[in-house]
Design a protein around this motif. Structure first.
Motif, PDB file in Angstrom:
ATOM      1  N   GLU A  36      41.186  11.405  38.886  1.00 16.12           N
ATOM      2  CA  GLU A  36      42.685  11.733  37.477  1.00 16.12           C
ATOM      3  C   GLU A  36      42.049  11.238  36.130  1.00 16.12           C
ATOM      4  O   GLU A  36      42.093  12.311  35.516  1.00 16.12           O
ATOM      5  CB  GLU A  36      43.751  11.311  37.991  1.00 16.12           C
ATOM      6  CG  GLU A  36      44.867  12.375  39.323  1.00 16.12           C
ATOM      7  CD  GLU A  36      44.669  13.619  39.424  1.00 16.12           C
ATOM      8  OE1 GLU A  36      44.421  13.632  38.304  1.00 16.12           O
ATOM      9  OE2 GLU A  36      44.364  14.213  40.319  1.00 16.12           O
ATOM     10  N   ASN A  37      41.814  10.544  36.399  1.00 11.18           N
ATOM     11  CA  ASN A  37      41.660   9.766  35.118  1.00 11.18           C
ATOM     12  C   ASN A  37      40.966   8.266  35.699  1.00 11.18           C
ATOM     13  O   ASN A  37      40.657   7.331  36.133  1.00 11.18           O
ATOM     14  CB  ASN A  37      42.194   9.129  33.691  1.00 11.18           C
ATOM     15  CG  ASN A  37      43.090  10.231  33.515  1.00 11.18           C
ATOM     16  OD1 ASN A  37      43.054  11.018  32.394  1.00 11.18           O
ATOM     17  ND2 ASN A  37      44.356  10.399  34.690  1.00 11.18           N
ATOM     18  N   SER A  38      38.770   8.835  34.957  1.00  8.70           N
ATOM     19  CA  SER A  38      38.143   7.682  34.556  1.00  8.70           C
ATOM     20  C   SER A  38      37.485   7.578  33.886  1.00  8.70           C
ATOM     21  O   SER A  38      37.373   7.868  33.057  1.00  8.70           O
ATOM     22  CB  SER A  38      37.334   8.593  35.684  1.00  8.70           C
ATOM     23  OG  SER A  38      37.594   9.032  37.377  1.00  8.70           O
ATOM     24  N   ALA A  39      37.106   5.656  33.348  1.00 12.62           N
ATOM     25  CA  ALA A  39      36.075   5.441  32.608  1.00 12.62           C
ATOM     26  C   ALA A  39      35.554   4.535  32.920  1.00 12.62           C
ATOM     27  O   ALA A  39      36.076   3.647  33.972  1.00 12.62           O
ATOM     28  CB  ALA A  39      37.261   4.715  31.793  1.00 12.62           C
ATOM     29  N   VAL A  40      34.077   4.414  33.064  1.00  9.93           N
ATOM     30  CA  VAL A  40      32.934   3.333  33.391  1.00  9.93           C
ATOM     31  C   VAL A  40      32.380   2.887  32.625  1.00  9.93           C
ATOM     32  O   VAL A  40      31.736   3.437  31.437  1.00  9.93           O
ATOM     33  CB  VAL A  40      31.600   4.855  34.061  1.00  9.93           C
ATOM     34  CG1 VAL A  40      30.575   3.258  34.110  1.00  9.93           C
ATOM     35  CG2 VAL A  40      32.266   5.221  35.037  1.00  9.93           C
ATOM     36  N   GLN A  41      31.987   1.623  32.406  1.00  9.26           N
ATOM     37  CA  GLN A  41      31.516   0.775  31.445  1.00  9.26           C
ATOM     38  C   GLN A  41      30.594  -0.084  32.075  1.00  9.26           C
ATOM     39  O   GLN A  41      30.406  -0.314  32.857  1.00  9.26           O
ATOM     40  CB  GLN A  41      32.703  -0.136  30.561  1.00  9.26           C
ATOM     41  CG  GLN A  41      31.900  -1.278  29.653  1.00  9.26           C
ATOM     42  CD  GLN A  41      31.471  -0.213  28.554  1.00  9.26           C
ATOM     43  OE1 GLN A  41      32.869   0.421  28.252  1.00  9.26           O
ATOM     44  NE2 GLN A  41      30.599  -0.289  28.301  1.00  9.26           N
ATOM     45  N   LEU A  42      29.339   0.659  31.553  1.00 15.84           N
ATOM     46  CA  LEU A  42      28.050  -0.419  32.372  1.00 15.84           C
ATOM     47  C   LEU A  42      26.933  -0.749  30.939  1.00 15.84           C
ATOM     48  O   LEU A  42      27.155  -0.144  29.987  1.00 15.84           O
ATOM     49  CB  LEU A  42      26.460   1.444  32.424  1.00 15.84           C
ATOM     50  CG  LEU A  42      25.758   1.088  33.224  1.00 15.84           C
ATOM     51  CD1 LEU A  42      26.100   0.193  34.504  1.00 15.84           C
ATOM     52  CD2 LEU A  42      25.152   1.940  33.520  1.00 15.84           C
ATOM     53  N   ALA A  43      26.500  -1.750  30.932  1.00 15.48           N
ATOM     54  CA  ALA A  43      25.754  -2.743  30.637  1.00 15.48           C
ATOM     55  C   ALA A  43      24.150  -2.942  31.748  1.00 15.48           C
ATOM     56  O   ALA A  43      24.800  -3.575  32.508  1.00 15.48           O
ATOM     57  CB  ALA A  43      26.310  -3.976  30.364  1.00 15.48           C
ATOM     58  N   ALA A  44      23.090  -2.974  31.046  1.00 12.41           N
ATOM     59  CA  ALA A  44      22.020  -3.160  32.226  1.00 12.41           C
ATOM     60  C   ALA A  44      20.611  -3.721  31.244  1.00 12.41           C
ATOM     61  O   ALA A  44      21.214  -3.563  29.475  1.00 12.41           O
ATOM     62  CB  ALA A  44      20.965  -1.677  32.535  1.00 12.41           C
TER      63      ALA A  44
END
Length: 473
Positions: free
Chosen positions: A231-239
């Motif tokens: 319903e609600n999504s959050a993606v935090q990405l570090a590379a």
């Protein structure tokens, strides 16, 4: 008679230019062949390393059996009809997506090699957490209150595109308890890649929030995507890869790219995707579609040497035509005779630049390869121009002009978005300079073999003096 010889030679040079397009086409074919070999290297590495990855889920599946009575008309042996009750049992499943899904990923990239080709691979440490709202269970019970529901064992499924990418078996933290994941997503109509965990029975008397969390190390190559089924999504990405190409259904809301890597943050809701449609297909036994709509990135190479080489080869005909036109002008102005064989050698020297560029760029940085190939071609042609034109100064002049063209070509190759515009401007500028430099020539006198005369005009511009050095010995 001199006019006929000139036009015959002009036709021969034009035919020679057409013949030189054959090795140009060979160069383009060579680039295509090397590109296919690189793709074979990618496929070879993919056989021994997980491929492009997509993470979907988690998805909560609650199977159930629905029993109810139906009335049927039957005939007895005497032919009389009567009504009987028959119990019908249907098997179905309720699929729930998280109410809130948070994913934090830290990706470490490296290179794998097959021969001279390298492919970026990665290992991504994922921290996934969120919660499920069980209110849809109460809605289902209310909608089937006149029927009997028997709940079966619920499960939590996580889908990945390549099963080999799961490095170590993770542990699920479910509502305060630790549960073990098992291989395979156990969903119908999918490739079964992923994992699943059997859950304890869920309370169906009241709505509740069921929290979950797990850590996952996922390996892959070239790209990483997330199917945000929540319903609600959050993606935090570090590379640590400095050259990402963001792709998928949504671009990140914020991103920071530097020489040491990048950070990106996505936010989405069920309104951003047709989540309900994908779940309905899964309910019908086709869960593979859950992987199709995702957000993510690709680990692209900073310079695609084959693409750069292919684009440079497309300018080969322009370089050949300009060089031949300048040689024809010096033939007429200096009263020299350049043999068609010499034109042919000049054309081949111009084409060898591209062969050197393709071969060198496979082993060293593209700028170094371009510089070496341009210096080699320009130096050879500068010496040769000085010899066939009997003037060191003219040889240096033509060599400097050729070096300038190579420099401009490199600038055009680096300006990917404005390459067409800059190439068009270059052709226009070269044509304009050529027309302005020869606007006062008496071409009839030049082709007849007599010294050039100035055409009368409103302005008095003298014809530029042509250097008359002593012949090169």
């Amino acid at each position: 008679m001199p006019n006929q010889r000139f036009y015959l030679k002009l036709a021969l040079i034009a035919f020679l230019i057409l013949l030189l397009l054959i090795p140009q086409a060979f160069m383009l074919g060579l680039v295509g062949e090397r590109t296919s070999w690189r793709q074979q290297a990618y496929s070879s590495i993919e056989q021994s390393w997980p491929g492009m990855q997509t993470l979907a889920g988690p998805l909560l599946t609650i199977p159930y059996q629905l029993s109810y009575n139906v009335t049927e008309q039957v005939k007895d042996p005497n032919g009389k009809e009567r009504e009987v009750l028959r119990e019908v049992t249907e098997t179905d499943a309720l699929y729930l997506i998280p109410n809130q899904l948070d994913i934090a990923s830290k990706l470490q990239s490296s290179l794998r090699y097959r021969g001279i080709y390298d492919v970026p691979v990665y290992s991504s440490g994922l921290q996934v957490k969120g919660n499920f709202n069980t209110h849809p269970l109460l809605d289902l019970i209310a909608a089937t209150k006149d029927k009997k529901i028997r709940w079966e064992k619920p499960q939590l499924s996580v889908m990945v595109r390549d099963q080999r990418g799961i490095a170590t078996p993770p542990t699920l933290q479910w509502n305060g308890a630790s549960l073990a994941f098992k291989p395979g997503n156990n969903l119908p109509g999918s490739a079964s890649a992923g994992m699943h965990a059997l859950l304890p029975d869920i309370d169906t008397t009241q709505a509740s929030q069921l929290a979950f969390a797990f850590d996952l190390e996922l390996r892959g190559m070239r790209s990483m995507n997330f199917a945000l089924l929540a319903e609600n999504s959050a993606v935090q990405l570090a590379a640590n890869w400095p050259h990402p190409s963001f792709s998928g259904e949504l671009l990140p809301e914020t991103r920071e790219v530097s020489a040491t890597g990048f950070n990106a943050h996505w936010k989405a809701s069920s309104f951003s995707y047709n989540v309900s449609g994908a779940l309905e297909q899964c309910r019908k036994g086709e869960c593979a579609g859950l992987l199709d709509r995702a957000v993510g990135f690709e680990l692209i190479q900073p310079v695609d040497v084959y693409q750069q080489s292919e684009r440079s080869i497309k300018y080969a005909a322009l370089f050949i035509v300009l060089t031949f036109v300048v040689l024809i002008l010096f033939e007429l102005l200096k009263k020299l005779r350049v043999h068609p064989v010499q034109y042919t050698l000049v054309g081949f020297a111009l084409l060898v630049f591209y062969l050197l560029l393709i071969s060198l760029s496979e082993h060293v940085d593209f700028l170094k390869a371009y510089t070496v190939a341009a210096l080699a071609s320009t130096s050879l042609l500068t010496l040769y121009f000085g010899a066939i034109l009997h003037s060191r100064q003219l040889g240096l002049m033509l060599g400097a002009g050729l070096a300038g063209l190579y420099t401009l070509l490199y600038v055009i190759l680096q300006a990917e978005e404005n390459a067409l515009l800059m190439g068009s401007v270059l052709i226009f500028v070269v044509l304009a300079l050529l027309m302005l430099a020869t606007r006062h020539f008496d071409w009839y006198a030049l082709t007849a073999g007599s010294p050039p005369s100035r055409i009368a005009s409103d302005t008095d511009h003298p014809v530029p003096a042509i250097p008359d050095d002593s012949p090169v010995r």
